[in-house]
Design a protein around this motif. Structure first.
Motif, PDB file in Angstrom:
ATOM      1  N   THR A 182       1.642   6.375  -7.344  1.00 21.18           N
ATOM      2  CA  THR A 182       0.660   7.369  -7.767  1.00 21.18           C
ATOM      3  C   THR A 182       1.127   8.805  -7.557  1.00 21.18           C
ATOM      4  O   THR A 182       0.494   9.743  -8.039  1.00 21.18           O
ATOM      5  N   GLY A 183       2.210   8.983  -6.817  1.00 22.26           N
ATOM      6  CA  GLY A 183       2.706  10.325  -6.555  1.00 22.26           C
ATOM      7  C   GLY A 183       2.190  10.932  -5.277  1.00 22.26           C
ATOM      8  O   GLY A 183       2.512  12.079  -4.949  1.00 22.26           O
ATOM      9  N   ALA A 184       1.370  10.163  -4.515  1.00 23.18           N
ATOM     10  CA  ALA A 184       0.893  10.666  -3.233  1.00 23.18           C
ATOM     11  C   ALA A 184       2.054  10.868  -2.266  1.00 23.18           C
ATOM     12  O   ALA A 184       2.006  11.719  -1.379  1.00 23.18           O
ATOM     13  N   LYS A 185       3.109  10.072  -2.450  1.00 24.45           N
ATOM     14  CA  LYS A 185       4.341  10.255  -1.692  1.00 24.45           C
ATOM     15  C   LYS A 185       5.494  10.353  -2.671  1.00 24.45           C
ATOM     16  O   LYS A 185       5.452   9.808  -3.779  1.00 24.45           O
ATOM     17  N   SER A 186       6.533  11.056  -2.258  1.00 22.97           N
ATOM     18  CA  SER A 186       7.721  11.189  -3.087  1.00 22.97           C
ATOM     19  C   SER A 186       8.943  10.834  -2.257  1.00 22.97           C
ATOM     20  O   SER A 186       9.063  11.239  -1.106  1.00 22.97           O
TER      21      SER A 186
ATOM     22  N   ALA B 107      15.262   2.613 -11.821  1.00 18.46           N
ATOM     23  CA  ALA B 107      14.359   3.764 -11.836  1.00 18.46           C
ATOM     24  C   ALA B 107      13.158   3.558 -10.922  1.00 18.46           C
ATOM     25  O   ALA B 107      12.056   3.980 -11.228  1.00 18.46           O
ATOM     26  N   GLY B 108      13.350   2.903  -9.813  1.00 21.93           N
ATOM     27  CA  GLY B 108      12.250   2.710  -8.879  1.00 21.93           C
ATOM     28  C   GLY B 108      11.826   4.017  -8.233  1.00 21.93           C
ATOM     29  O   GLY B 108      12.660   4.889  -7.969  1.00 21.93           O
ATOM     30  N   VAL B 109      10.535   4.148  -7.993  1.00 26.31           N
ATOM     31  CA  VAL B 109      10.033   5.390  -7.401  1.00 26.31           C
ATOM     32  C   VAL B 109       9.998   5.329  -5.879  1.00 26.31           C
ATOM     33  O   VAL B 109       9.923   6.362  -5.213  1.00 26.31           O
ATOM     34  N   ALA B 110      10.043   4.133  -5.315  1.00 28.09           N
ATOM     35  CA  ALA B 110       9.992   3.985  -3.855  1.00 28.09           C
ATOM     36  C   ALA B 110      11.403   4.008  -3.278  1.00 28.09           C
ATOM     37  O   ALA B 110      12.382   3.720  -3.978  1.00 28.09           O
ATOM     38  N   PRO B 111      11.558   4.360  -2.008  1.00 27.42           N
ATOM     39  CA  PRO B 111      12.881   4.341  -1.366  1.00 27.42           C
ATOM     40  C   PRO B 111      13.481   2.939  -1.399  1.00 27.42           C
ATOM     41  O   PRO B 111      12.757   1.945  -1.250  1.00 27.42           O
ATOM     42  N   PRO B 112      14.781   2.805  -1.582  1.00 27.34           N
ATOM     43  CA  PRO B 112      15.403   1.486  -1.618  1.00 27.34           C
ATOM     44  C   PRO B 112      15.225   0.722  -0.310  1.00 27.34           C
ATOM     45  O   PRO B 112      15.171  -0.509  -0.306  1.00 27.34           O
ATOM     46  N   GLU B 113      15.125   1.440   0.824  1.00 26.67           N
ATOM     47  CA  GLU B 113      14.907   0.771   2.110  1.00 26.67           C
ATOM     48  C   GLU B 113      13.557   0.051   2.122  1.00 26.67           C
ATOM     49  O   GLU B 113      13.435  -1.064   2.631  1.00 26.67           O
ATOM     50  N   LEU B 114      12.540   0.699   1.538  1.00 22.32           N
ATOM     51  CA  LEU B 114      11.206   0.091   1.466  1.00 22.32           C
ATOM     52  C   LEU B 114      11.227  -1.120   0.539  1.00 22.32           C
ATOM     53  O   LEU B 114      10.636  -2.162   0.847  1.00 22.32           O
ATOM     54  N   SER B 115      11.912  -0.996  -0.571  1.00 20.04           N
ATOM     55  CA  SER B 115      12.010  -2.112  -1.513  1.00 20.04           C
ATOM     56  C   SER B 115      12.728  -3.306  -0.890  1.00 20.04           C
ATOM     57  O   SER B 115      12.319  -4.450  -1.062  1.00 20.04           O
ATOM     58  N   ALA B 116      13.812  -3.031  -0.151  1.00 20.23           N
ATOM     59  CA  ALA B 116      14.564  -4.115   0.490  1.00 20.23           C
ATOM     60  C   ALA B 116      13.722  -4.817   1.546  1.00 20.23           C
ATOM     61  O   ALA B 116      13.737  -6.055   1.658  1.00 20.23           O
TER      62      ALA B 116
ATOM     63  N   LEU C   5       0.829  -1.205   0.000  1.00 23.42           N
ATOM     64  CA  LEU C   5       0.000   0.000   0.000  1.00 23.42           C
ATOM     65  C   LEU C   5       0.867   1.260   0.000  1.00 23.42           C
ATOM     66  O   LEU C   5       0.553   2.237  -0.690  1.00 23.42           O
ATOM     67  N   GLU C   6       1.959   1.211   0.753  1.00 20.03           N
ATOM     68  CA  GLU C   6       2.851   2.362   0.755  1.00 20.03           C
ATOM     69  C   GLU C   6       3.550   2.510  -0.595  1.00 20.03           C
ATOM     70  O   GLU C   6       3.746   3.625  -1.090  1.00 20.03           O
ATOM     71  N   GLY C   7       3.900   1.369  -1.212  1.00 19.42           N
ATOM     72  CA  GLY C   7       4.499   1.416  -2.532  1.00 19.42           C
ATOM     73  C   GLY C   7       3.564   2.016  -3.566  1.00 19.42           C
ATOM     74  O   GLY C   7       3.995   2.742  -4.473  1.00 19.42           O
TER      75      GLY C   7
ATOM     76  N   LEU D 117      15.156 -12.411 -10.347  1.00 14.76           N
ATOM     77  CA  LEU D 117      13.994 -11.524 -10.467  1.00 14.76           C
ATOM     78  C   LEU D 117      13.364 -11.384  -9.091  1.00 14.76           C
ATOM     79  O   LEU D 117      12.489 -12.159  -8.714  1.00 14.76           O
ATOM     80  N   TYR D 118      13.825 -10.417  -8.331  1.00  7.60           N
ATOM     81  CA  TYR D 118      13.363 -10.230  -6.964  1.00  7.60           C
ATOM     82  C   TYR D 118      11.948  -9.638  -6.958  1.00  7.60           C
ATOM     83  O   TYR D 118      11.521  -8.993  -7.921  1.00  7.60           O
ATOM     84  N   PRO D 119      11.194  -9.855  -5.880  1.00  9.41           N
ATOM     85  CA  PRO D 119       9.860  -9.232  -5.774  1.00  9.41           C
ATOM     86  C   PRO D 119       9.963  -7.717  -5.877  1.00  9.41           C
ATOM     87  O   PRO D 119      10.860  -7.109  -5.307  1.00  9.41           O
ATOM     88  N   GLU D 120       9.028  -7.117  -6.613  1.00  6.14           N
ATOM     89  CA  GLU D 120       9.103  -5.689  -6.879  1.00  6.14           C
ATOM     90  C   GLU D 120       7.869  -4.961  -6.367  1.00  6.14           C
ATOM     91  O   GLU D 120       6.746  -5.473  -6.463  1.00  6.14           O
ATOM     92  N   LEU D 121       8.072  -3.771  -5.841  1.00 10.06           N
ATOM     93  CA  LEU D 121       6.978  -2.913  -5.417  1.00 10.06           C
ATOM     94  C   LEU D 121       6.274  -2.327  -6.638  1.00 10.06           C
ATOM     95  O   LEU D 121       6.852  -2.255  -7.727  1.00 10.06           O
TER      96      LEU D 121
END
Length: 236
Positions: A40-44, A197-206, A33-35, A133-137
């Motif tokens: 959507t641009g609600a968070k940057s 080119a992920g839009v989410a922080p790398p910490e969240l992705s990890a 949900l955070e991803g 191919l790791y899980p992606e947000l």
């Protein structure tokens, strides 16, 4: 035999699917949900607080989107539970078919050995493919979906064959061949873009990757243990 396979797979699949859904609601869904908010641009990633130059510096708050209706949330969670049960029942049918083959060859399947079978399924279906191919947000750019699907399928098949050769091969050359099967997809390499080119922080992705694999590992252990226990009870 068919009735035994079906009943073992059904109960194990339903139990594992329910456990998987509950663990996902707790550990994975909040990250998804955070991803989606970053997608959507609600968070940057770089705009949590914007400082305006000048004497009166004030943080600029980013407006949050309204929460979705309760009915939409319930429908989404209900679909998650249903899909988990369906998917893991399918996996259980394949796993128990393996039990039947092993039993015919003289191997005894119990709850403990079933857990090992389940962990082997986790390695083949999720851990080994995730090495490429790791899980992606949501919102993460990726290579062509057809290429990724072909690599994923090839990796799963090669890993299953490799693990079977190592587990049941009684000769060193069979084990060496199994190790080659395990390594081959990763030597070839998974299809990836040439940039990140992920839009989410790398910490969240990890965190998403680690929690997704942890939930999958626990679910496969439950799947194998329950299926093995039911299978053993029906064969004694």
């Amino acid at each position: 035999m068919f009735k035994q396979i079906f009943s073992s797979a059904l109960f194990a699949g339903l139990a594992a699917g329910l456990i998987s859904a509950l663990l996902q609601f707790w550990l994975v869904t909040p990250l998804l949900l955070e991803g989606e908010e970053y997608e959507t641009g609600a968070k940057s990633h770089f705009a949590g607080v914007l400082i305006v130059e000048g004497e009166d510096q004030k943080p600029v708050e980013i407006e949050e989107e309204p929460a979705p209706p309760t009915s939409e949330v319930l429908a989404r969670h209900g679909m998650t539970v249903a899909m988990n049960m369906i998917v893991f029942t399918g996996f259980a049918l394949v796993l128990v078919a393996g039990f039947a083959t092993a039993t015919t060859a003289g191997h005894v399947i119990t709850a403990k050995s079933g857990i090992l079978w389940g962990l082997a399924g986790f390695i083949a279906i999720q851990l080994a493919p995730a090495a490429g191919l790791y899980p992606e947000l949501p919102g993460t750019p990726a290579e062509d979906v057809y290429l990724r699907q072909m690599w994923w399928i090839t990796t799963v098949i090669a890993t299953i064959v490799g693990l079977a050769l190592i587990a049941f091969g009684n000769r060193l050359h069979w084990m060496a061949l199994g190790a080659l099967f395990l390594a081959a997809p990763h030597i070839i390499g998974a299809p990836h873009l040439e940039f990140y080119a992920g839009v989410a922080p790398p910490e969240l992705s990890a965190l998403f990757v680690s929690r997704t694999l942890a939930v999958a590992c626990a679910t496969w252990a439950v799947l194998g243990g329950v299926a093995g226990a039911i299978w053993h009870r029906q064969t004694i």
